[in-house]
Design a protein around this motif. Structure first.
Motif, PDB file in Angstrom:
ATOM      1  N   GLU A  30      12.283  -7.621 -54.212  1.00 42.59           N
ATOM      2  CA  GLU A  30      12.874  -6.683 -55.167  1.00 42.59           C
ATOM      3  C   GLU A  30      14.309  -7.038 -55.545  1.00 42.59           C
ATOM      4  O   GLU A  30      14.977  -6.271 -56.235  1.00 42.59           O
ATOM      5  CB  GLU A  30      12.791  -5.249 -54.633  1.00 42.59           C
ATOM      6  N   ARG A  31      14.787  -8.183 -55.090  1.00 41.71           N
ATOM      7  CA  ARG A  31      16.064  -8.773 -55.531  1.00 41.71           C
ATOM      8  C   ARG A  31      17.300  -7.993 -55.089  1.00 41.71           C
ATOM      9  O   ARG A  31      18.288  -7.918 -55.818  1.00 41.71           O
ATOM     10  CB  ARG A  31      16.067  -8.940 -57.054  1.00 41.71           C
ATOM     11  N   TYR A  32      17.249  -7.386 -53.894  1.00 39.86           N
ATOM     12  CA  TYR A  32      18.458  -6.743 -53.374  1.00 39.86           C
ATOM     13  C   TYR A  32      18.827  -7.286 -51.990  1.00 39.86           C
ATOM     14  O   TYR A  32      19.573  -6.659 -51.247  1.00 39.86           O
ATOM     15  CB  TYR A  32      18.356  -5.209 -53.356  1.00 39.86           C
ATOM     16  N   ILE A  33      18.359  -8.485 -51.673  1.00 31.48           N
ATOM     17  CA  ILE A  33      18.645  -9.081 -50.364  1.00 31.48           C
ATOM     18  C   ILE A  33      20.151  -9.265 -50.146  1.00 31.48           C
ATOM     19  O   ILE A  33      20.628  -9.188 -49.017  1.00 31.48           O
ATOM     20  CB  ILE A  33      17.869 -10.412 -50.166  1.00 31.48           C
ATOM     21  N   ASP A  34      20.911  -9.453 -51.213  1.00 36.11           N
ATOM     22  CA  ASP A  34      22.362  -9.653 -51.079  1.00 36.11           C
ATOM     23  C   ASP A  34      23.084  -8.408 -50.566  1.00 36.11           C
ATOM     24  O   ASP A  34      24.197  -8.522 -50.047  1.00 36.11           O
ATOM     25  CB  ASP A  34      22.970 -10.120 -52.400  1.00 36.11           C
ATOM     26  N   VAL A  35      22.466  -7.226 -50.672  1.00 38.28           N
ATOM     27  CA  VAL A  35      23.085  -6.003 -50.145  1.00 38.28           C
ATOM     28  C   VAL A  35      22.269  -5.392 -49.003  1.00 38.28           C
ATOM     29  O   VAL A  35      22.571  -4.292 -48.541  1.00 38.28           O
ATOM     30  CB  VAL A  35      23.311  -4.943 -51.262  1.00 38.28           C
ATOM     31  N   PHE A  36      21.263  -6.089 -48.539  1.00 38.88           N
ATOM     32  CA  PHE A  36      20.384  -5.609 -47.467  1.00 38.88           C
ATOM     33  C   PHE A  36      21.167  -5.598 -46.154  1.00 38.88           C
ATOM     34  O   PHE A  36      21.603  -6.646 -45.671  1.00 38.88           O
ATOM     35  CB  PHE A  36      19.163  -6.535 -47.369  1.00 38.88           C
ATOM     36  N   ALA A  37      21.363  -4.422 -45.577  1.00 37.97           N
ATOM     37  CA  ALA A  37      22.204  -4.280 -44.383  1.00 37.97           C
ATOM     38  C   ALA A  37      21.413  -3.809 -43.164  1.00 37.97           C
ATOM     39  O   ALA A  37      22.001  -3.451 -42.145  1.00 37.97           O
ATOM     40  CB  ALA A  37      23.343  -3.303 -44.676  1.00 37.97           C
ATOM     41  N   ILE A  38      20.098  -3.812 -43.247  1.00 39.37           N
ATOM     42  CA  ILE A  38      19.262  -3.310 -42.152  1.00 39.37           C
ATOM     43  C   ILE A  38      19.046  -4.424 -41.123  1.00 39.37           C
ATOM     44  O   ILE A  38      18.853  -5.583 -41.482  1.00 39.37           O
ATOM     45  CB  ILE A  38      17.897  -2.828 -42.692  1.00 39.37           C
ATOM     46  N   THR A  39      19.071  -4.046 -39.846  1.00 39.11           N
ATOM     47  CA  THR A  39      18.786  -4.985 -38.749  1.00 39.11           C
ATOM     48  C   THR A  39      17.600  -4.420 -37.963  1.00 39.11           C
ATOM     49  O   THR A  39      17.285  -3.239 -38.080  1.00 39.11           O
ATOM     50  CB  THR A  39      19.988  -5.104 -37.797  1.00 39.11           C
ATOM     51  N   PRO A  40      16.961  -5.244 -37.141  1.00 42.92           N
ATOM     52  CA  PRO A  40      15.884  -4.702 -36.285  1.00 42.92           C
ATOM     53  C   PRO A  40      16.371  -3.543 -35.410  1.00 42.92           C
ATOM     54  O   PRO A  40      15.638  -2.578 -35.193  1.00 42.92           O
ATOM     55  CB  PRO A  40      15.457  -5.908 -35.445  1.00 42.92           C
ATOM     56  N   TRP A 128      10.478  -4.180 -63.867  1.00 42.43           N
ATOM     57  CA  TRP A 128       9.870  -5.506 -64.055  1.00 42.43           C
ATOM     58  C   TRP A 128       8.635  -5.709 -63.181  1.00 42.43           C
ATOM     59  O   TRP A 128       7.929  -6.701 -63.333  1.00 42.43           O
ATOM     60  CB  TRP A 128      10.886  -6.606 -63.763  1.00 42.43           C
ATOM     61  N   ASN A 129       8.340  -4.778 -62.263  1.00 40.12           N
ATOM     62  CA  ASN A 129       7.240  -4.957 -61.314  1.00 40.12           C
ATOM     63  C   ASN A 129       5.914  -4.486 -61.934  1.00 40.12           C
ATOM     64  O   ASN A 129       5.384  -3.428 -61.599  1.00 40.12           O
ATOM     65  CB  ASN A 129       7.544  -4.202 -60.015  1.00 40.12           C
ATOM     66  N   GLU A 130       5.387  -5.304 -62.848  1.00 38.94           N
ATOM     67  CA  GLU A 130       4.160  -4.941 -63.559  1.00 38.94           C
ATOM     68  C   GLU A 130       2.976  -4.795 -62.607  1.00 38.94           C
ATOM     69  O   GLU A 130       2.145  -3.902 -62.779  1.00 38.94           O
ATOM     70  CB  GLU A 130       3.849  -5.974 -64.646  1.00 38.94           C
ATOM     71  N   GLY A 131       2.886  -5.657 -61.597  1.00 38.09           N
ATOM     72  CA  GLY A 131       1.793  -5.565 -60.627  1.00 38.09           C
ATOM     73  C   GLY A 131       1.839  -4.251 -59.868  1.00 38.09           C
ATOM     74  O   GLY A 131       0.803  -3.614 -59.641  1.00 38.09           O
TER      75      GLY A 131
END
Length: 154
Positions: A30-40, A128-131
């Motif tokens: 979904e193209r937000y990996i640059d702000v993804f702050a979650i850890t296990p 943009w997520n047509e599927g």
């Protein structure tokens, strides 16, 4: 793997690391990996150790692997005086797609909504997520274009 070998169940703390991997994969998709702050550790703490968890999660499991996940939380107060469920994340690992796992996860969420007297399940889909849009429409979901989403960063 055949789809009849997939079990849908509520996630448990021991699933935290596997659920996190799928959350990260979704962030890439979904193209937000640059702000993804979650850890296990955040998944473990927020979803399983807190007295009132920040989220709930179903997983699809087959052959001791987590094939997919659906993360949700409750919206306890609505105008209908009934709770609703907000689906935050639905993701199926690429190698398990085409086996109706997403549909099984959505069915589990629908049952959860009925058990908890919820009037609606709500979620958002990237334009943009047509599927994704086709998938939800195939299940009978309807696009709600009466409201526009806003965000306010603080």
């Amino acid at each position: 793997m055949e789809s009849n070998e997939i079990i849908i169940r509520k996630a448990v703390e021991a699933d935290s690391a596997k659920v996190w991997v799928l959350m990260r994969d979704l962030a890439v998709f979904e193209r937000y990996i640059d702000v993804f702050a979650i850890t296990p550790e955040i998944v473990k703490e927020s979803g399983f150790r807190k007295n009132s968890p920040d989220f709930h999660c179903f997983v699809a499991e087959g052959n001791d692997e987590i094939a997919g996940m659906l993360v949700y939380y409750f919206l306890p107060y609505t105008a209908q005086n009934r709770p609703a469920i907000y689906m935050k994340e639905l993701y199926v690992d690429e190698k398990y797609r085409g086996q109706k796992i997403g549909e099984q996860l959505m069915d589990a969420l629908k049952k959860e909504a009925k058990v908890n007297n919820c009037g609606q399940i709500k979620w958002t889909v990237a334009p943009w997520n047509e599927g994704g849009k086709r998938f939800y429409e195939r299940l009978g979901a309807k696009e709600n274009n009466e409201w526009i989403n806003y965000e306010w960063s603080v």
